[in-house]
Write a protein that holds these residues in place. Sequence first.
Motif, mmCIF file in Angstrom:
data_model
loop_
_atom_site.group_PDB
_atom_site.id
_atom_site.type_symbol
_atom_site.label_atom_id
_atom_site.label_comp_id
_atom_site.label_asym_id
_atom_site.label_seq_id
_atom_site.Cartn_x
_atom_site.Cartn_y
_atom_site.Cartn_z
ATOM 1 N N PRO A 181 0.812 -1.229 0.000
ATOM 2 C CA PRO A 181 0.000 0.000 0.000
ATOM 3 C C PRO A 181 0.842 1.275 0.000
ATOM 4 O O PRO A 181 0.548 2.224 -0.729
ATOM 5 C CB PRO A 181 -0.839 -0.112 1.279
ATOM 6 C CG PRO A 181 -0.927 -1.586 1.542
ATOM 7 C CD PRO A 181 0.398 -2.140 1.093
ATOM 8 N N LEU A 182 1.914 1.286 0.795
ATOM 9 C CA LEU A 182 2.789 2.465 0.803
ATOM 10 C C LEU A 182 3.549 2.593 -0.501
ATOM 11 O O LEU A 182 3.766 3.701 -0.999
ATOM 12 C CB LEU A 182 3.766 2.405 1.984
ATOM 13 C CG LEU A 182 3.185 2.765 3.347
ATOM 14 C CD1 LEU A 182 4.216 2.563 4.450
ATOM 15 C CD2 LEU A 182 2.673 4.186 3.358
ATOM 16 N N GLY A 183 3.966 1.472 -1.066
ATOM 17 C CA GLY A 183 4.634 1.497 -2.361
ATOM 18 C C GLY A 183 3.738 2.078 -3.438
ATOM 19 O O GLY A 183 4.192 2.864 -4.289
ATOM 20 N N LEU A 184 2.465 1.714 -3.410
ATOM 21 C CA LEU A 184 1.509 2.268 -4.380
ATOM 22 C C LEU A 184 1.400 3.782 -4.237
ATOM 23 O O LEU A 184 1.410 4.514 -5.227
ATOM 24 C CB LEU A 184 0.124 1.626 -4.206
ATOM 25 C CG LEU A 184 -0.019 0.182 -4.654
ATOM 26 C CD1 LEU A 184 -1.323 -0.417 -4.136
ATOM 27 C CD2 LEU A 184 0.042 0.079 -6.175
ATOM 28 N N VAL A 185 1.297 4.250 -2.997
ATOM 29 C CA VAL A 185 1.175 5.697 -2.747
ATOM 30 C C VAL A 185 2.439 6.421 -3.211
ATOM 31 O O VAL A 185 2.363 7.451 -3.889
ATOM 32 C CB VAL A 185 0.889 5.971 -1.251
ATOM 33 C CG1 VAL A 185 1.012 7.456 -0.932
ATOM 34 C CG2 VAL A 185 -0.484 5.456 -0.863
#
Length: 176
Positions: A108-112
Amino acid sequence: MAQIAVFAALIAALGLPGAITVGFSGVPITVQTLGVVLAGAVLGARKGTAAVVVFIALTIIGLPLLSGGRTGLTALAGPSAGYLLGWIPAAAVIGILTARILPKYPVPLGLVINALGGMLVIYAVGTIGLVLRTDVGIGAAITANGAFVPGDLLKVVVATFVAKGVHRAYPGVLGA
């Protein structure tokens, strides 16, 4: 050095499928931004940005490495100048933020992070370039980015999962 060269070559190879020009802006949709996001997410700020700079330098000296066989001088003279130049800070932002979420690299953080650097940064610099290179107003230039969103979201997802796999397999690839 080898990693920088490989990612510059990856960005070039991702230009081979060509480009699709949409809307009135004259800015093409390419797969090369996937390489830019991957450079920052996999190599980090220093090496990822260096890979993008090497690629852009090669196009400026005349190599037709941009999608559709364009050179950097052609791109810098046209409406896509800001988007091309936006690749540099995009790789840096992605690399800096990715280093902060390692070694786990939560998806999720990688996507953001990849969306922030790979879309927001490139769109911001690209919009400025579009306004300066054409007679389009700021509102119309921002709206023109809408055509890029679906493809760029797909590229962000692909880059995130590839980066997750690379960081799991080679935890030290980003370096210190």
